[in-house]
Enzyme design. Sequence first.
Site, PDB file in Angstrom:
ATOM      1  N   LYS A 115       0.834  -1.206   0.000  1.00 24.45           N
ATOM      2  CA  LYS A 115       0.000   0.000   0.000  1.00 24.45           C
ATOM      3  C   LYS A 115       0.872   1.261   0.000  1.00 24.45           C
ATOM      4  O   LYS A 115       0.452   2.312  -0.463  1.00 24.45           O
ATOM      5  CB  LYS A 115      -0.935   0.030   1.206  1.00 24.45           C
ATOM      6  CG  LYS A 115      -1.879  -1.164   1.347  1.00 24.45           C
ATOM      7  CD  LYS A 115      -3.124  -1.031   0.525  1.00 24.45           C
ATOM      8  CE  LYS A 115      -4.153  -2.122   0.788  1.00 24.45           C
ATOM      9  NZ  LYS A 115      -3.708  -3.501   0.577  1.00 24.45           N
TER      10      LYS A 115
HETATM   11  C1  PLP Z   1      -4.131  -4.633  -0.115  1.00 24.31           C
HETATM   12  C2  PLP Z   1      -3.302  -5.853  -0.228  1.00 24.31           C
HETATM   13  C3  PLP Z   1      -3.519  -6.824  -1.235  1.00 24.31           C
HETATM   14  C4  PLP Z   1      -4.663  -6.723  -2.229  1.00 24.31           C
HETATM   15  O1  PLP Z   1      -4.484  -5.705  -3.189  1.00 24.31           O
HETATM   16  P1  PLP Z   1      -5.731  -5.158  -4.020  1.00 24.31           P
HETATM   17  O2  PLP Z   1      -5.208  -3.990  -4.776  1.00 24.31           O
HETATM   18  O3  PLP Z   1      -6.765  -4.768  -3.005  1.00 24.31           O
HETATM   19  O4  PLP Z   1      -6.197  -6.256  -4.899  1.00 24.31           O
HETATM   20  C5  PLP Z   1      -2.661  -7.902  -1.302  1.00 24.31           C
HETATM   21  N1  PLP Z   1      -1.661  -8.068  -0.399  1.00 24.31           N
HETATM   22  C6  PLP Z   1      -1.427  -7.176   0.583  1.00 24.31           C
HETATM   23  C7  PLP Z   1      -0.318  -7.418   1.546  1.00 24.31           C
HETATM   24  C8  PLP Z   1      -2.229  -6.048   0.710  1.00 24.31           C
HETATM   25  O5  PLP Z   1      -1.999  -5.163   1.693  1.00 24.31           O
END
Ligand code: PLP
Length: 499
Positions: A115
């Site tokens: 993120k």
């Molecule tokens: C948010 C997240 C995901 C999923 O990503 P999306 O863009 O919501 O599909 C996968 N792995 C981790 C560690 C995340 O924080």
Amino acid sequence: MNYISTRDNSLVKKKYLSAEAIKLGLASDGGLFIPEEIPQISNEFITSLVPLSYPERAKKVLELFLTDYTDGELRECCERAYNETSFVGGCAPMKKITDSLYSLELWHGPTSAFKDMALQIMPKLLSKALVKTEETRTALILVATSGDTGKAALEGYKDAEGINIMVFYPNDGVSRVQKLQMASQTGDNVNVCAIYGNFDDAQNGVKAIFSDAEFAKQANEKGVILSSANSINWGRLVPQIVYYFSAYADLLANGEISVGEKVNFCVPTGNFGNIFAAYIAKMMGLPVGKLICASNANNVLTDFLTTGEYNRNRKFMSTISPSMDILISSNLERLLSFVCGTDKTRAYMSSLSKEGAYKIDAEDLAKINETFCGLWASEEETAETIKRIYEEYGYLIDTHTAVAVKSAIEYMSKENDGRITVAVSTASPYKFAADVYASLGEDKPSDDLDALDLLSEKTGAAIPYPLDGIASRAVRFTYSTHPENMPKEVLAYIDSFAK
Ligand SMILES: *Cc1c(COP(=O)(O)O)cnc(C)c1O
């Protein structure tokens, strides 16, 4: 370049500049912003990225979409977001697992998860957007978090110009490490408050504030506009396109592929944001073969990509890859609007909110399947993959990355696809240390703080800086309140900074 809503089916669509789309987050008809057209790139564009640093690559991709930002503004945002102090060990380094399987590590930022790739730059883009749209009010970002997004948002928004942020988290819903991370947050424009309750209580509280017209009026009188750091904001999606180009440029730089050769990406998916960014890269002209959508036991998307039916009416599973525990993947709406058009997208979204399900036409599914396929990993398969990749290749991965690696290997052997496949690695193994440690065959530690040391002792891998020494950080925020007091707490916070 203009932006339109995924739900706008009028003859003359309402157009927005990127700064407006980033400031607003959601279109007024409830749809998501998408670019009116996708910029097209050439092979020369791709090769020109090879000698560049990550922030330089980011600027070259972002300027194709954010055309109302100046050259200087974009350069400043990219350089400040993607610097070596925040991203220790590189912004998006590629690691080779086998000759045909790579890992794209997106977790070297300040919260050790992917993120950060978007949340480090999005607040800087928003600060500029406020100035560009001549906004005189201070933006207050409200976030309800089950742990990880709140910390990533706090790190991203701390000290952002013209913006304050307040995060609510459930007292009973987050781990000790997550609580410590938020309680020790630095920055003069941040506030953190625990809620006696669970994540839903925190989220419902924030939603109620957002939909309260009287509250908005009061905030407005104090010169404050409420805003969200939601993952459906275009400002969070567009930075994610960059690392697919960067990964391809790195493969070129190392002579692993030649220009034009197609590469597959396998993405551990929750809200469909990360993998949708890969799809945009492909539509722009990046040579992408298959996009493998990897799910955990909440495999709504696997079923959708196999049958064309999206059905959220099923049991919600709490898994060891919690950031993918999602039954409504909001960003899928963007894919639908590109493939099926606005009219059908409106109908599907209405059916999703009324019946919790919809089914797309066979020809649309066939179009989607030209690029996407869906696979999933059970809890046992996820744990097994962590153990196997560590034992066979000495490479330690987290629970989310393991879902992707399992799906990538399954895809490569099933489809006999000899192309290079890149598994997208979304979190440091230390972010989910207790489950990673248990997956290696050890007893699961009951305290996730102990798990950090145990995992480090067992594997010798270094604890990343955001998690190292966390127990000894100065705690700033210890306040807890009942959910019904949330509006009062937000107003008190507004009074503390409003002009
Ligand atoms: C948010 C997240 C995901 C999923 O990503 P999306 O863009 O919501 O599909 C996968 N792995 C981790 C560690 C995340 O924080």
